[in-house]
Motif scaffolding. Structure first.
Motif, PDB file in Angstrom:
ATOM      1  N   ASP A 541      10.293 -18.866 -38.735  1.00  0.00           N
ATOM      2  CA  ASP A 541      10.734 -18.353 -40.024  1.00  0.00           C
ATOM      3  C   ASP A 541      11.232 -16.922 -39.923  1.00  0.00           C
ATOM      4  O   ASP A 541      10.801 -16.037 -40.640  1.00  0.00           O
ATOM      5  N   VAL A 542      12.113 -16.714 -38.994  1.00  0.00           N
ATOM      6  CA  VAL A 542      12.731 -15.405 -38.883  1.00  0.00           C
ATOM      7  C   VAL A 542      14.199 -15.566 -39.255  1.00  0.00           C
ATOM      8  O   VAL A 542      14.859 -16.497 -38.795  1.00  0.00           O
ATOM      9  N   LEU A 543      14.681 -14.691 -40.127  1.00  0.00           N
ATOM     10  CA  LEU A 543      16.085 -14.751 -40.525  1.00  0.00           C
ATOM     11  C   LEU A 543      16.881 -13.819 -39.626  1.00  0.00           C
ATOM     12  O   LEU A 543      16.351 -12.850 -39.099  1.00  0.00           O
ATOM     13  N   ASN A 544      18.143 -14.129 -39.476  1.00  0.00           N
ATOM     14  CA  ASN A 544      19.022 -13.247 -38.737  1.00  0.00           C
ATOM     15  C   ASN A 544      20.158 -12.878 -39.680  1.00  0.00           C
ATOM     16  O   ASN A 544      21.124 -13.614 -39.835  1.00  0.00           O
ATOM     17  N   VAL A 545      20.003 -11.745 -40.353  1.00  0.00           N
ATOM     18  CA  VAL A 545      20.980 -11.325 -41.360  1.00  0.00           C
ATOM     19  C   VAL A 545      21.842 -10.220 -40.763  1.00  0.00           C
ATOM     20  O   VAL A 545      21.331  -9.146 -40.444  1.00  0.00           O
ATOM     21  N   ALA A 546      23.099 -10.510 -40.596  1.00  0.00           N
ATOM     22  CA  ALA A 546      24.029  -9.552 -39.986  1.00  0.00           C
ATOM     23  C   ALA A 546      23.466  -9.012 -38.667  1.00  0.00           C
ATOM     24  O   ALA A 546      23.556  -7.827 -38.366  1.00  0.00           O
ATOM     25  N   GLY A 547      22.877  -9.908 -37.895  1.00  0.00           N
ATOM     26  CA  GLY A 547      22.351  -9.511 -36.586  1.00  0.00           C
ATOM     27  C   GLY A 547      21.028  -8.767 -36.649  1.00  0.00           C
ATOM     28  O   GLY A 547      20.540  -8.277 -35.645  1.00  0.00           O
ATOM     29  N   HIS A 548      20.436  -8.681 -37.824  1.00  0.00           N
ATOM     30  CA  HIS A 548      19.139  -8.008 -37.947  1.00  0.00           C
ATOM     31  C   HIS A 548      18.046  -9.008 -38.237  1.00  0.00           C
ATOM     32  O   HIS A 548      18.184  -9.865 -39.094  1.00  0.00           O
TER      33      HIS A 548
END
Ligand code: WTA
Length: 670
Positions: A541-548
Motif C-alpha cells: 500500500d505505497v503510492l507513487n505520486v509523481a515519483g514520490h
C-alpha cells in the motif's frame, strides 16, 4: 554548434540506432530494441554485453574479489580487512577500514587539475548563477564543518537539513560527513508536522534551514515551518542555523537561531576530515512504508559511497568533461546519491537548479541544457510526461545537441514517454538508462549499461554488478517468462540499507521476513524472454505520486486526525501525469455535513499535516467503507472504484455488500 549542424548531427546519429522491429504498444510484446550507437560504445567503459556479463558473473560469484578491486578507487585512511560480513539481515562491508566521505568527494580532487574545475554549477529559480570549483566547495565545507563544531555537533549526532535547492544544502550535507555527524535531509515540500516527526524520531539536536526557497515564483516559508515544528520546545533541537536565501523577515529566536553568514565570521577554513569506520552511519532518510509512520532508512559510509561512485562510473559513464544534471530534489535519495555523493566522488561537474521546470516558462529545463551544454541528463517519467503535454515547440526552440546520455528514475516509464524522450530530447542518438532502485538500495540496482545493453522502451533491463535479482511467487519459486511475481534481491550489496533508525524489528519484518534470507523490495515485476526485468509497480500500500513515495497509511492517519472524519481509506488511481493520483474515501462523524466545503478543508488539512506532495486529488464521502469479515478494508475494490472501473472479483467476503454499490454510486465532490 548551429541549429542546422545540430540537427544534422542528430539525424546522423539517429541512423545508428537499430530500427524498431515492430511498434506495438503492449508491454507484454514490446519488441522495439535500441542498440547503443557504435560511437557511444567505443568510448564507454563497458562496451559490450559480453563484458557486462563477465563482470556481472564475477560480481556474484566472487563478490569479495570484485568489490575489493572496485573499492580501491576510494581514498582510504585505513585499508579494510574483510570485504563482507553477512549475517542476515545485517551486512558489514569493508570491515576494519576507515575513510571519510567528504574527503572522497573533495580533498582528493585538489591535487590535480580538478582543483579549479566546477564541482557545482547552480542556477536559482529567479535566474542567479553560481559556479563553485572543487577548491571553493572544499573551503565552504571546511568552514561550515567548523560552524557545526562550534555548536557542539559531534560524531554520531543527528542533524536535520531542511533547505531549498541551493549549493549550501550540499555544503551542509558534506560538512556533516566531514565530522561524522549523521544528516537527515527533509524534503522542502514537507510540512512542519513532518519535520517534527523526523526531528523526534532521529533525535536531531540541530536543524539547518533557510529563510525560504523559490518555487514557481513563490517563496516557500522554510524557516516558518521549522518554527512551527519546534514550537512548544518538546524536541531535542538546541540550535537552528538559517541561511539567508530569499531575504524576507523571519523570526529569530535568541539563543537558538543563528544566521549562517554570521556564524562563518567566527571560523576558519581549516578542518581536517575525521577518519570513520566503513560502517559508521552516514545518513538517515525517511521514506514511506505500507504501515505506520515513515521509516528512517539508515545508510552507512563505505558501501554506500562505493556504490554511488561505481554507478556514476558505469551507468552514467561520467567523464571529466561532462556537465551532468540530475533534476531530483536533494530531499530525496536521488538527490543524495546522484546530485551530491556519486558525482562529486567521481570529480564530476554536477548541475543544480533550484526551482520548477515551468518557471517562468515551460522551456526552463531546455534553456538550462542549452546554456550549460549539459551532456548527461537524469530526470523522472512524471516530468517527461509533463513536457510531452506542454508540447514539442518548447523544446524545439533549443539546441540540445550537447546531450549524450539520458536517464530516468522513480517509476515505470511508459513506452510512449520513453520514445518521446529518446527522439525529441535525445535526438535519437542518446542511450537511455532506465534505473530501478529505492531509498533502501542506496543506488541503481536494475539498469542498462549504456555502452552495452540494448534497451527496450519501458524496461530497466538487467541487474547491476553485485545485484542478484529474481522474480518469485509467494513461495519463493522463480516464476516463468512473462509471469508476474515479486521482486527480490538474493544477496547483500554494498549500498543496502543497514536498518531502520531505532526499529530493528521493523527492518527485519519489512524487508527480510517475506522470504528468508532475501531482500523483498515491495515491487511486482516480470521477466521477458531476454531476461529483461519489467517493473510493474508497488504491490503493497505505497503510492507513487509523481515519483514520490507516499504511504496510504500516512494519508489515512492525517485524515482521521481531522475532527470531522470517522474513518478513511486511501488508494491510488492511474494518473496520466503523476503516475498515480491520491483518492480518499472518507466516512464522517455523526452530525457532520459532508460536501465540497469539507472536502476542500480535508485537502488542505492533509497538505498541512504531510505537505503539498500528499494533497488528495479527490475526496469521496461514503456511508461506510467496504470491509472483509475480519475488518480489513477491501482496497482492491476501492482501487477499482477510484479508477472508475467496473467492479471485478470476489466480493463474498464483504461485510455489507450494499456498501460497495453505495460507494460506486456516490458522486465525489469534484
Ligand atoms: C519505483 C527512488 C520502475 C519502485 C529512487 C520503487 C521505479 C520505488 C523505478 C522507490 C524505475 C523507482 N522503474 N519503478 N526505473 N525507479 N521506481 O524509494 O516502485 O523514492 O520501489 O526511490 O520507486 O522509490 P524511492
Amino acid at each position: 554548434m548551429s541549429q542546422k549542424a545540430a540537427s544534422q548531427k542528430t539525424a546522423k546519429a539517429a541512423k545508428n540506432v537499430k530500427p524498431a522491429t515492430t511498434s506495438t504498444k503492449s508491454l507484454l510484446v514490446e519488441n522495439r530494441v535500441f542498440k547503443p550507437a557504435a560511437e557511444f560504445s567505443k568510448k564507454a567503459r563497458i562496451s559490450s554485453m559480453a563484458q557486462y556479463r563477465k563482470m556481472h558473473e564475477e560480481s556474484l560469484r566472487h563478490p569479495e574479489k570484485f568489490f575489493a578491486r572496485e573499492a580501491k578507487e576510494l581514498a582510504w585512511r585505513k585499508p579494510f580487512k574483510k570485504v563482507l560480513d553477512w549475517k542476515c539481515p545485517n551486512a558489514k562491508w569493508f570491515t576494519g577500514g576507515q575513510l571519510n566521505v567528504s574527503e572522497n568527494c573533495l580533498d582528493r580532487h585538489l591535487d590535480g587539475p580538478r582543483k579549479t574545475k566546477a564541482a557545482i554549477i547552480w542556477e536559482g529559480e529567479p535566474g542567479e548563477k553560481r559556479v563553485i570549483t572543487y577548491q571553493q566547495l572544499h573551503r565552504d565545507v571546511c568552514r561550515f564543518s567548523n560552524v557545526l563544531k562550534r555548536h557542539k555537533v559531534r560524531k554520531g549526532d543527528r542533524v536535520v537539513i531542511y533547505m531549498p535547492m541551493v549549493p549550501e544544502a550540499a555544503v551542509a550535507m558534506l560538512a556533516c560527513t566531514r565530522i561524522g555527524a549523521v544528516h537527515s535531509v527533509v524534503f522542502g515540500g514537507f510540512s512542519a508536522e513532518s519535520i517534527k516527526d523526523r526531528v523526534l524520531d532521529s533525535g536531531a539536536t540541530v536543524v539547518i534551514t533557510a529563510d525560504g526557497g523559490y518555487r514557481r515564483g513563490a517563496v516557500v516559508p522554510l524557516k516558518k515551518n521549522v518554527d512551527d515544528a519546534l514550537k512548544g520546545g518538546d524536541t531535542p533541537v538546541k540550535t537552528v542555523i538559517v541561511l539567508r536565501r530569499t531575504g524576507q523577515d523571519v523570526h529569530i529566536e535568541e539563543g537558538r537561531d543563528y544566521w549562517w553568514h554570521r556564524e562563518l565570521e567566527y571560523v576558519d577554513a581549516n578542518c581536517p576530515a575525521v577518519a570513520l569506520d566503513s560502517e559508521a552511519p552516514l545518513f538517515i532518510l525517511y521514506t514511506s512504508g505500507s504501515t505506520g509512520k515513515p521509516k528512517g532508512i539508515l545508510h552507512s559510509t563505505a558501501g554506500y559511497l562505493l556504490h554511488a561512485q561505481m554507478t556514476c562510473k558505469y551507468v552514467f559513464d561520467l567523464r571529466d568533461d561532462d556537465v551532468y544534471w540530475c533534476t531530483a530534489d536533494i530531499g530525496w535519495v536521488t538527490g543524495h546519491s546522484y546530485m551530491v555523493y556519486g558525482p562529486l566522488a567521481m570529480g564530476a561537474t554536477s548541475l543544480m537548479y533550484e526551482g520548477a521546470p515551468n518557471w517562468p516558462e515551460n522551456d526552463r529545463f531546455w534553456r538550462i541544457i542549452e546554456e550549460y551544454a549539459v551532456t548527461v541528463f537524469y530526470t523522472a517519467p512524471t516530468a517527461i510526461r509533463a513536457f510531452m503535454k506542454w508540447g514539442d515547440d518548447w523544446l524545439k526552440k533549443h539546441d540540445l545537441s550537447s546531450l549524450r546520455l539520458l536517464g530516468t528514475v522513480g517509476e515505470p516509464i511508459n513506452p510512449e514517454a520513453w520514445m518521446w524522450y529518446h527522439k525529441l530530447v535525445g535526438g535519437g542518438r542518446c542511450p537511455i538508462v532506465d534505473t530501478w532502485w529505492q531509498t533502501e538500495t542506496g543506488g541503481h540496482m536494475i539498469t542498462p549499461i549504456p555502452g552495452a545493453t540494448p534497451t527496450k522502451p519501458g524496461t530497466a533491463t538487467l541487474p547491476f554488478f553485485g545485484v542478484d535479482a529474481a522474480i518469485v511467487d509467494d513461495l519463493g519459486k522463480e516464476v516463468g517468462t512473462n509471469e508476474q511475481g515479486k521482486l527480490v534481491i538474493r544477496k547483500p550489496w554494498p549500498s543496502m540499507l543497514r536498518g531502520i533508525w531505532g526499529d530493528k524489528k521493523r527492518y527485519q519484518d519489512t524487508y527480510w521476513s517475506e522470504f528468508k534470507g532475501w531482500y523483498f523490495a515491495g515491487d511486482g515485476a516480470r521477466r521477458d524472454k531476454d531476461g529483461y526485468i519489467w517493473i510493474i509497480g508497488r504491490i503493497d500500500d505505497v503510492l507513487n505520486v509523481a515519483g514520490h513515495r507516499l504511504g496510504t497509511a500516512e494519508v489515512e492517519s492525517a485524515l482521521v486526525s481531522h475532527p470531522a472524519v470517522a474513518e478513511s481509506a486511501v488508494v491510488g488511481r492511474p494518473d496520466e501525469l503523476k503516475g498515480q493520483g491520491v483518492v480518499c474515501f472518507v466516512t464522517v462523524k455523526e452530525g457532520v455535513k459532508a460536501g465540497r466545503e469539507l472536502a476542500d478543508a480535508l485537502k488542505s488539512h492533509v497538505r498541512k499535516v504531510i505537505g503539498p506532495v500528499a494533497t488528495p486529488d479527490e475526496i469521496r464521502f461514503a456511508a461506510a467503507l467496504p470491509k472483509t469479515r475480519s475488518g480489513k478494508i477491501m482496497r482492491r475494490l476501492l482501487k477499482q472504484i477510484a479508477a472508475g472501473e467496473t467492479l471485478k472479483g470476489d466480493t463474498t467476503t464483504l461485510e455489507d455488500i450494499n456498501v460497495i454499490a453505495a460507494l460506486a454510486a456516490a458522486s465525489g465532490e469534484d
